[in-house]
Scaffold this motif. Structure first.
Motif, PDB file in Angstrom:
ATOM      1  N   GLN A  39      42.682  37.041  43.202  1.00  0.00           N
ATOM      2  CA  GLN A  39      41.951  37.469  44.383  1.00  0.00           C
ATOM      3  C   GLN A  39      41.298  38.811  44.109  1.00  0.00           C
ATOM      4  N   ALA A  40      39.968  38.815  44.155  1.00  0.00           N
ATOM      5  CA  ALA A  40      39.191  40.035  43.992  1.00  0.00           C
ATOM      6  C   ALA A  40      38.972  40.662  45.364  1.00  0.00           C
ATOM      7  N   PRO A  41      38.697  41.965  45.400  1.00  0.00           N
ATOM      8  CA  PRO A  41      38.484  42.644  46.694  1.00  0.00           C
ATOM      9  C   PRO A  41      37.378  41.972  47.503  1.00  0.00           C
ATOM     10  N   GLY A  42      37.665  41.684  48.771  1.00  0.00           N
ATOM     11  CA  GLY A  42      36.680  41.086  49.646  1.00  0.00           C
ATOM     12  C   GLY A  42      36.438  39.607  49.437  1.00  0.00           C
ATOM     13  N   LYS A  43      37.217  38.990  48.560  1.00  0.00           N
ATOM     14  CA  LYS A  43      37.039  37.566  48.278  1.00  0.00           C
ATOM     15  C   LYS A  43      38.308  36.789  48.592  1.00  0.00           C
ATOM     16  N   GLN A  44      38.156  35.478  48.722  1.00  0.00           N
ATOM     17  CA  GLN A  44      39.307  34.618  48.944  1.00  0.00           C
ATOM     18  C   GLN A  44      40.081  34.412  47.651  1.00  0.00           C
ATOM     19  N   ARG A  45      41.343  34.101  47.812  1.00  0.00           N
ATOM     20  CA  ARG A  45      42.167  33.775  46.647  1.00  0.00           C
ATOM     21  C   ARG A  45      41.649  32.483  46.020  1.00  0.00           C
ATOM     22  N   GLU A  46      41.532  32.478  44.699  1.00  0.00           N
ATOM     23  CA  GLU A  46      40.978  31.310  44.016  1.00  0.00           C
ATOM     24  C   GLU A  46      41.879  30.851  42.881  1.00  0.00           C
ATOM     25  N   PHE A  47      41.789  29.573  42.617  1.00  0.00           N
ATOM     26  CA  PHE A  47      42.561  28.935  41.558  1.00  0.00           C
ATOM     27  C   PHE A  47      42.086  29.385  40.186  1.00  0.00           C
ATOM     28  N   LEU A 104      49.356  18.480  39.734  1.00  0.00           N
ATOM     29  CA  LEU A 104      48.508  19.658  39.660  1.00  0.00           C
ATOM     30  C   LEU A 104      47.686  19.786  40.936  1.00  0.00           C
ATOM     31  N   SER A 105      47.430  21.010  41.330  1.00  0.00           N
ATOM     32  CA  SER A 105      46.607  21.255  42.512  1.00  0.00           C
ATOM     33  C   SER A 105      45.884  22.584  42.345  1.00  0.00           C
ATOM     34  N   THR A 106      44.663  22.636  42.899  1.00  0.00           N
ATOM     35  CA  THR A 106      43.891  23.877  42.910  1.00  0.00           C
ATOM     36  C   THR A 106      43.944  24.577  44.263  1.00  0.00           C
ATOM     37  N   LEU A 107      44.646  24.001  45.208  1.00  0.00           N
ATOM     38  CA  LEU A 107      44.620  24.495  46.588  1.00  0.00           C
ATOM     39  C   LEU A 107      45.750  25.487  46.868  1.00  0.00           C
ATOM     40  N   VAL A 108      45.382  26.634  47.408  1.00  0.00           N
ATOM     41  CA  VAL A 108      46.369  27.642  47.777  1.00  0.00           C
ATOM     42  C   VAL A 108      47.420  27.060  48.721  1.00  0.00           C
ATOM     43  N   SER A 109      46.986  26.256  49.668  1.00  0.00           N
ATOM     44  CA  SER A 109      47.877  25.727  50.707  1.00  0.00           C
ATOM     45  C   SER A 109      48.923  24.766  50.173  1.00  0.00           C
ATOM     46  N   GLU A 110      48.753  24.269  48.960  1.00  0.00           N
ATOM     47  CA  GLU A 110      49.685  23.282  48.411  1.00  0.00           C
ATOM     48  C   GLU A 110      50.754  23.908  47.524  1.00  0.00           C
ATOM     49  N   TYR A 111      50.787  25.206  47.448  1.00  0.00           N
ATOM     50  CA  TYR A 111      51.831  25.902  46.693  1.00  0.00           C
ATOM     51  C   TYR A 111      52.828  26.518  47.671  1.00  0.00           C
ATOM     52  N   ASN A 112      54.106  26.380  47.354  1.00  0.00           N
ATOM     53  CA  ASN A 112      55.165  26.728  48.288  1.00  0.00           C
ATOM     54  C   ASN A 112      55.658  28.164  48.150  1.00  0.00           C
TER      55      ASN A 112
END
Length: 124
Positions: A39-47, A104-112
């Motif tokens: 996650q870079a400043p001002g950006k969303q968290r990305e895979f 495998l998943s690229t989605l933030v919401s799928e990690y616990n």
């Protein structure tokens, strides 16, 4: 329950390399798919990258393919992200994450579970 602690971040020049570490607690580490996000400043968290239980399958975000390598050592409860050819646009806080299945998943919401992150700064 899994607790994750990242380390290995720092300041590096363009073209340099860093190796990130994610140490996991818990006896069932080997049953989790592991991922790295940033996650870079001002950006969303990305895979960034992910790896299955056995390490047999991996997945990378397009911009890091050929430059980053994810790996794991289940005996050491550790997942790694080897980064080379670093660019200023790789500057971000890097997070380790665990997903309690073998897909495998690229989605933030799928990690616990998530670590606190480690800062990577690439100077131009």
């Amino acid at each position: 329950q899994v607790q994750l602690v990242e380390s290995g971040g720092g300041l590096v020049q363009t073209g340099g390399s860093l190796r990130l570490f994610c140490a996991a607690s818990g006896r069932t580490f080997s049953r989790y798919t592991m991922g790295w996000f940033r996650q870079a400043p001002g950006k969303q968290r990305e895979f960034v990258a992910a790896i299955t239980w056995s390490g047999g399958s991996t997945w990378y975000e397009d911009s890091v393919k050929g430059r980053f390598t994810i790996s794991r050592d289940n005996a050491e409860n550790t997942v790694y992200l080897q980064m080379s050819g670093l660019k200023p646009e790789d500057t971000a806080v890097y997070y380790c994450a665990a997903r309690n299945n073998n897909m495998l998943s690229t989605l933030v919401s799928e990690y616990n579970y998530w670590g606190q992150g480690t800062q990577v700064t690439v100077s131009s």
